[in-house]
Design an enzyme around this catalytic site. Structure first.
Site, PDB file in Angstrom:
ATOM      1  N   LYS A 106       0.869  -1.187   0.000  1.00  0.00           N
ATOM      2  CA  LYS A 106       0.000   0.000   0.000  1.00  0.00           C
ATOM      3  C   LYS A 106       0.897   1.225   0.000  1.00  0.00           C
ATOM      4  O   LYS A 106       2.037   1.169   0.480  1.00  0.00           O
ATOM      5  CB  LYS A 106      -0.883   0.018   1.258  1.00  0.00           C
ATOM      6  CG  LYS A 106      -2.184   0.758   1.086  1.00  0.00           C
ATOM      7  CD  LYS A 106      -3.216  -0.079   0.358  1.00  0.00           C
ATOM      8  CE  LYS A 106      -4.568   0.534   0.242  1.00  0.00           C
ATOM      9  NZ  LYS A 106      -5.564  -0.384  -0.317  1.00  0.00           N
ATOM     10  N   GLY A 219     -24.320   3.541   1.931  1.00  0.00           N
ATOM     11  CA  GLY A 219     -23.273   4.130   1.094  1.00  0.00           C
ATOM     12  C   GLY A 219     -23.656   3.956  -0.354  1.00  0.00           C
ATOM     13  O   GLY A 219     -23.911   2.838  -0.806  1.00  0.00           O
ATOM     14  N   GLY A 221     -21.886   5.193  -3.270  1.00  0.00           N
ATOM     15  CA  GLY A 221     -20.821   5.660  -4.159  1.00  0.00           C
ATOM     16  C   GLY A 221     -20.545   4.585  -5.187  1.00  0.00           C
ATOM     17  O   GLY A 221     -21.458   3.882  -5.636  1.00  0.00           O
ATOM     18  N   ASN A 222     -19.268   4.420  -5.548  1.00  0.00           N
ATOM     19  CA  ASN A 222     -18.913   3.440  -6.580  1.00  0.00           C
ATOM     20  C   ASN A 222     -19.396   2.045  -6.201  1.00  0.00           C
ATOM     21  O   ASN A 222     -20.089   1.379  -6.967  1.00  0.00           O
ATOM     22  CB  ASN A 222     -17.393   3.463  -6.797  1.00  0.00           C
ATOM     23  CG  ASN A 222     -16.935   2.390  -7.769  1.00  0.00           C
ATOM     24  OD1 ASN A 222     -16.804   1.229  -7.417  1.00  0.00           O
ATOM     25  ND2 ASN A 222     -16.728   2.777  -9.011  1.00  0.00           N
ATOM     26  N   ALA A 223     -19.030   1.592  -4.995  1.00  0.00           N
ATOM     27  CA  ALA A 223     -19.371   0.228  -4.589  1.00  0.00           C
ATOM     28  C   ALA A 223     -20.893   0.077  -4.425  1.00  0.00           C
ATOM     29  O   ALA A 223     -21.494  -0.876  -4.932  1.00  0.00           O
ATOM     30  CB  ALA A 223     -18.647  -0.115  -3.291  1.00  0.00           C
ATOM     31  N   GLY A 224     -21.530   0.997  -3.731  1.00  0.00           N
ATOM     32  CA  GLY A 224     -22.961   0.890  -3.417  1.00  0.00           C
ATOM     33  C   GLY A 224     -23.852   0.973  -4.652  1.00  0.00           C
ATOM     34  O   GLY A 224     -24.821   0.211  -4.784  1.00  0.00           O
TER      35      GLY A 224
HETATM   36  P1  NAD Z   1     -17.264   6.375  -2.620  1.00  0.00           P
HETATM   37  O1  NAD Z   1     -16.551   7.553  -2.078  1.00  0.00           O
HETATM   38  O2  NAD Z   1     -17.518   6.284  -4.096  1.00  0.00           O
HETATM   39  O3  NAD Z   1     -18.694   6.233  -1.897  1.00  0.00           O
HETATM   40  C1  NAD Z   1     -18.862   6.258  -0.523  1.00  0.00           C
HETATM   41  C2  NAD Z   1     -20.339   6.470  -0.240  1.00  0.00           C
HETATM   42  O4  NAD Z   1     -20.562   6.367   1.161  1.00  0.00           O
HETATM   43  C3  NAD Z   1     -20.875   7.828  -0.674  1.00  0.00           C
HETATM   44  O5  NAD Z   1     -22.144   7.648  -1.249  1.00  0.00           O
HETATM   45  C4  NAD Z   1     -21.029   8.579   0.648  1.00  0.00           C
HETATM   46  O6  NAD Z   1     -22.071   9.543   0.602  1.00  0.00           O
HETATM   47  C5  NAD Z   1     -21.392   7.440   1.561  1.00  0.00           C
HETATM   48  N1  NAD Z   1     -21.161   7.762   2.969  1.00  0.00           N
HETATM   49  C6  NAD Z   1     -20.126   8.386   3.544  1.00  0.00           C
HETATM   50  N2  NAD Z   1     -20.338   8.516   4.859  1.00  0.00           N
HETATM   51  C7  NAD Z   1     -21.529   7.928   5.107  1.00  0.00           C
HETATM   52  C8  NAD Z   1     -22.294   7.732   6.263  1.00  0.00           C
HETATM   53  N3  NAD Z   1     -21.887   8.173   7.433  1.00  0.00           N
HETATM   54  N4  NAD Z   1     -23.458   7.070   6.154  1.00  0.00           N
HETATM   55  C9  NAD Z   1     -23.890   6.620   4.950  1.00  0.00           C
HETATM   56  N5  NAD Z   1     -23.205   6.799   3.828  1.00  0.00           N
HETATM   57  C10 NAD Z   1     -22.051   7.438   3.906  1.00  0.00           C
HETATM   58  O7  NAD Z   1     -16.460   5.107  -2.100  1.00  0.00           O
HETATM   59  P2  NAD Z   1     -16.495   3.607  -2.667  1.00  0.00           P
HETATM   60  O8  NAD Z   1     -15.407   3.458  -3.666  1.00  0.00           O
HETATM   61  O9  NAD Z   1     -17.882   3.232  -3.019  1.00  0.00           O
HETATM   62  O10 NAD Z   1     -16.023   2.832  -1.361  1.00  0.00           O
HETATM   63  C11 NAD Z   1     -16.917   2.549  -0.286  1.00  0.00           C
HETATM   64  C12 NAD Z   1     -16.267   1.535   0.647  1.00  0.00           C
HETATM   65  O11 NAD Z   1     -15.935   0.382  -0.112  1.00  0.00           O
HETATM   66  C13 NAD Z   1     -14.958   2.005   1.285  1.00  0.00           C
HETATM   67  O12 NAD Z   1     -14.847   1.413   2.550  1.00  0.00           O
HETATM   68  C14 NAD Z   1     -13.908   1.421   0.360  1.00  0.00           C
HETATM   69  O13 NAD Z   1     -12.663   1.256   1.030  1.00  0.00           O
HETATM   70  C15 NAD Z   1     -14.558   0.101   0.027  1.00  0.00           C
HETATM   71  N6  NAD Z   1     -14.004  -0.495  -1.194  1.00  0.00           N
HETATM   72  C16 NAD Z   1     -14.279   0.054  -2.414  1.00  0.00           C
HETATM   73  C17 NAD Z   1     -13.726  -0.527  -3.535  1.00  0.00           C
HETATM   74  C18 NAD Z   1     -14.021   0.031  -4.903  1.00  0.00           C
HETATM   75  O14 NAD Z   1     -13.602  -0.599  -5.890  1.00  0.00           O
HETATM   76  N7  NAD Z   1     -14.732   1.142  -5.040  1.00  0.00           N
HETATM   77  C19 NAD Z   1     -12.893  -1.655  -3.437  1.00  0.00           C
HETATM   78  C20 NAD Z   1     -12.655  -2.200  -2.170  1.00  0.00           C
HETATM   79  C21 NAD Z   1     -13.224  -1.607  -1.050  1.00  0.00           C
END
Ligand code: NAD
Length: 417
Positions: A106, A219, A221-224
């Site tokens: 990392k 959540g 974002g990308n994952a959700g």
């Molecule tokens: P992102 O920034 O695209 O989305 C995060 C989402 O969470 C946003 O919609 C934000 O509004 C929401 N959020 C933040 N605080 C919040 C709260 N208190 N209550 C409810 N929602 C809240 O991030 P992402 O890429 O979707 O990543 C989300 C999680 O998944 C992180 O823990 C990240 O480490 C993990 N993850 C993501 C990936 C990936 O490929 N995107 C891969 C492995 C792990």
């Protein structure tokens, strides 16, 4: 940072518990508790106003017994070496549990990318690679995007690395690149797709029908967002509730995922989606749904709310959403949780596929990338599930046992211990 909150000490304690259960040799256990190498770098960057600002960064190579280190680079004002060490350890277990021939690493730079121009970000990214590049390579250590780093930043970093190596093309040195410079199809939704493959297998193992199963997602974002789209498309689930920082929404009849994503992209929030009612982020976690996707933050399921979690399956797309205390409570209450480093491994598996394509200089169709991902995730789930049953433990402990055993075996075969 208090020892209890120090992420690296948490990572070491998690390893300790698995090592004890595996009866790991003391020297081998000690070796796995620490990064093999770490580089601390100081980066002078010319800012747009003519000043030079000096930034600090790290690259941690936790363990490369199974293959080149793999793990993202984070740009964050609160970055610390212990956060990077912990994340590098978790990458080691993630690549091992998904059985891809890579180790864990990392990187991070202490900076506030939101307050920097594109030009400043480019100069910082190139400066980072000029320092860390001597440790990188498709046969040594391969970074990727992470918090606040993007495909564009990966393209600048690859370009700088290639300049350092006489202009030779080395796209496999970094993953998460834009498609025109060696990125892979299928990577954008790979984390959620991998999670959905695992939910499908878990549901089958537990005798739960996914067609019509109810889903809540914390959540968006990308994952959700991709979890909503793919749970609906691939599994036939119905999305009942979603949330973001502005709060949550619920409609017990279900909400069409594509329209939800469009609403979020148009308005910047899930709130106000037609036909929905507000629900708090806390209440969303406690809904009696078939599948819960924590996909936002760490430590949202704790000893405090764990007794109220009623989902049948919790698929941890977020990193670290559940505390060890909550693990025991959910396990006792029959909530089947799939640990983060298995549930969200789809992203790193897709990164591995990107490297494979770069090294062979032959690019796959999206269908092939998705099919290969499904195969890897399905196999990983069953290996961990079999271990959980054989050891009569929960999926987090089982995933640790499978991963640590694999890294330990590689270390021993190499004769390091
Ligand atoms: P992102 O920034 O695209 O989305 C995060 C989402 O969470 C946003 O919609 C934000 O509004 C929401 N959020 C933040 N605080 C919040 C709260 N208190 N209550 C409810 N929602 C809240 O991030 P992402 O890429 O979707 O990543 C989300 C999680 O998944 C992180 O823990 C990240 O480490 C993990 N993850 C993501 C990936 C990936 O490929 N995107 C891969 C492995 C792990």
């Amino acid at each position: 940072m208090a020892p209890a909150d120090n992420p690296f000490q948490i990572a070491q304690r998690q390893l300790d518990a698995a090592a004890e259960r595996l009866g790991l040799d003391a020297a081998l256990h000690e070796l796995l508790r620490w990064p093999l190498r770490e580089l601390h770098v100081t980066l002078p960057v010319k800012m747009d106003d003519g000043r030079t600002q000096v930034f600090h960064g790290f690259r941690v190579q936790y363990n490369d017994a199974r293959g080149p280190c793999k793990g993202g680079i984070r740009y964050h004002p609160d970055e610390t070496i212990d956060t990077v060490r912990a994340l590098a350890a978790w990458m080691t277990w993630k690549t091992a549990v998904s059985d891809i021939p890579l180790g864990g690493g990392k990187g991070g730079v202490i900076c506030n990318p939101k307050a920097m121009s594109q030009g400043e970000l480019e100069r910082l990214s190139r400066a980072y690679v000029r320092q860390v590049g001597r440790l990188l390579g498709d046969d040594m250590d391969v970074p990727a995007p992470d918090v606040y780093t993007t495909p564009q930043i990966m393209a600048w970093m690859m370009d700088e690395y290639e300049f350092m190596h006489g202009g030779r093309h080395r796209p496999g040195v970094i993953t998460g690149k834009p498609i025109p410079v060696g990125g892979s199809l299928g990577r954008a939704d790979a984390t959620a797709r991998g999670g959905c493959c695992i939910v499908r297998e878990a549901a089958a193992a537990l005798g739960i029908q996914t067609e019509g199963a109810t889903v809540a997602i914390q959540g968006f974002g990308n994952a959700g967002q991709y979890a909503a789209l793919l749970a609906e498309q691939l599994l036939g689930c119905s999305v009942l509730a979603v949330s973001d920082t502005s709060g949550g929404i619920i409609n017990r009849e279900g909400m069409p995922a594509e329209a939800l994503v469009k609403h979020k992209l148009d308005t910047g929030a899930v709130a106000g989606f037609p036909g929905s009612e507000p629900i708090s982020n806390e209440a969303l976690l406690e809904l009696p749904v078939d599948v819960l996707f924590p996909a936002a933050l760490e430590n949202v399921i704790t000893g405090g709310n764990a007794p109220k979690i009623k989902a049948r399956i919790s698929c941890e797309l977020a990193n670290g959403p559940q505390t060890p205390e909550a693990d025991e409570i959910l396990h006792r209450n029959g909530v089947f949780f799939i640990p983060d480093f298995l549930a969200n491994a789809g992203g790193v598996v897709a990164s591995y596929f990107e490297m494979v394509q770069n090294l062979s200089s032959y690019y796959w169709s999206a269908d092939r990338a998705n099919e290969e991902l499904d195969g890897k995730m399905t196999r990983a789930f069953h290996e961990v599930y079999e271990c959980a049953r054989a050891e009569d433990t929960h999926m987090r402990m089982a995933a640790y046992m499978v991963a640590v055993q694999r890294v330990a075996e590689a270390v021993q075969l190499r004769g390091w211990v």
